[in-house]
Design an enzyme around this catalytic site. Sequence first.
Site, mmCIF file in Angstrom:
data_model
loop_
_atom_site.group_PDB
_atom_site.id
_atom_site.type_symbol
_atom_site.label_atom_id
_atom_site.label_comp_id
_atom_site.label_asym_id
_atom_site.label_seq_id
_atom_site.Cartn_x
_atom_site.Cartn_y
_atom_site.Cartn_z
ATOM 1 N N HIS A 43 0.297 -1.835 0.289
ATOM 2 C CA HIS A 43 -0.275 0.383 0.054
ATOM 3 C C HIS A 43 0.989 1.381 0.245
ATOM 4 C CE1 HIS A 43 -3.559 2.673 1.263
ATOM 5 N NE2 HIS A 43 -2.247 3.653 1.991
ATOM 6 N N GLU A 44 2.160 1.411 0.465
ATOM 7 C CA GLU A 44 2.466 2.621 1.167
ATOM 8 C C GLU A 44 3.691 2.760 -0.169
ATOM 9 O OE1 GLU A 44 2.736 4.895 3.230
ATOM 10 O OE2 GLU A 44 0.860 3.632 4.388
ATOM 11 N N HIS A 56 1.538 4.727 -3.120
ATOM 12 C CA HIS A 56 1.355 5.666 -3.233
ATOM 13 C C HIS A 56 2.340 6.744 -3.908
ATOM 14 C CE1 HIS A 56 -2.144 6.728 -0.423
ATOM 15 N NE2 HIS A 56 -1.275 5.843 1.154
ATOM 16 N N GLU A 102 -6.164 7.274 -1.089
ATOM 17 C CA GLU A 102 -5.991 5.987 -0.366
ATOM 18 C C GLU A 102 -6.678 4.668 -1.253
ATOM 19 O OE1 GLU A 102 -4.810 5.572 1.824
ATOM 20 O OE2 GLU A 102 -4.360 7.627 3.664
#
Length: 271
Positions: A132-133, A136, A191
């Site tokens: 997920h990070e 970004h 997100e």
Amino acid sequence: MKKTFIKLFAAFAMLSAAMPAAAQFNLKKAVSAGSKAVQAMTLTDAQMAAYVKESVDWMDTHNPVLPEDDPYTQRLRRLTKGITEADGIPLNFKVYNVIDVNAFACPDGSVRVFAALMDMMDDDELMGIIGHEIGHVMKHHSKNAFKHELMTGAVKDAIGAANSKIAALTDSQLGALGESLMGAKYSQKQEKEADNCGYDFLVANGRNPWGMVMSFEKFLELEGASGSQSSYFQKMFSSHPDTKSRIEAMTKRCNKDGYQRPEKPAKAETK
């Protein structure tokens, strides 16, 4: 003693006790920024890269980075073996031996995972968070957030005065930039974009994307049990009430793509 921006919340006091050698994540308080109006100045990609590198180097110097032979680092190396880049951005991974619950990825591909978070997560869940990070980063969310901080935050005057040069920044200013890398807040749309991009990243690197769903579920479970939030809870969920729909969306993708949810997620020993 340097001040810190993040306070350890009561629900994880036991984690703190289990890590006697750990510190709390360290960021010097930034000097007053004065006006937050965007300054009329240009900022090249090369300058951006230089400021990111300087900020990451500052954080690595002022926080306890666990060595290669430490069990936490060895676990992270095992989990990320073969993962060297994301959309052409070279990745590097380190563990901070701090009691805060967090993880973040920087625009230059530096991924930093906190030991306390590793204690909470099994292997699949931890990879879900890392994916997920990195999402970004791949969607340029972290780059845009950092650029906004450079142009409006505590360092804008120094950078504006330097023009085409790289401004010499103080410890306090570097601490402020470090905070912006570590604690960037994203919109619900961003997100969800990071969820989907991170999902694709995990799949492309042979990882089970169920880890992302499981990590979200773990955070919600802990949040409900504690009645309070860690900094990572706040970054991931506090401004995004639609968390359940994010979990449902990722679950739907996993099922559609035929991935099997791990029955007994492997939990590595790191102590």
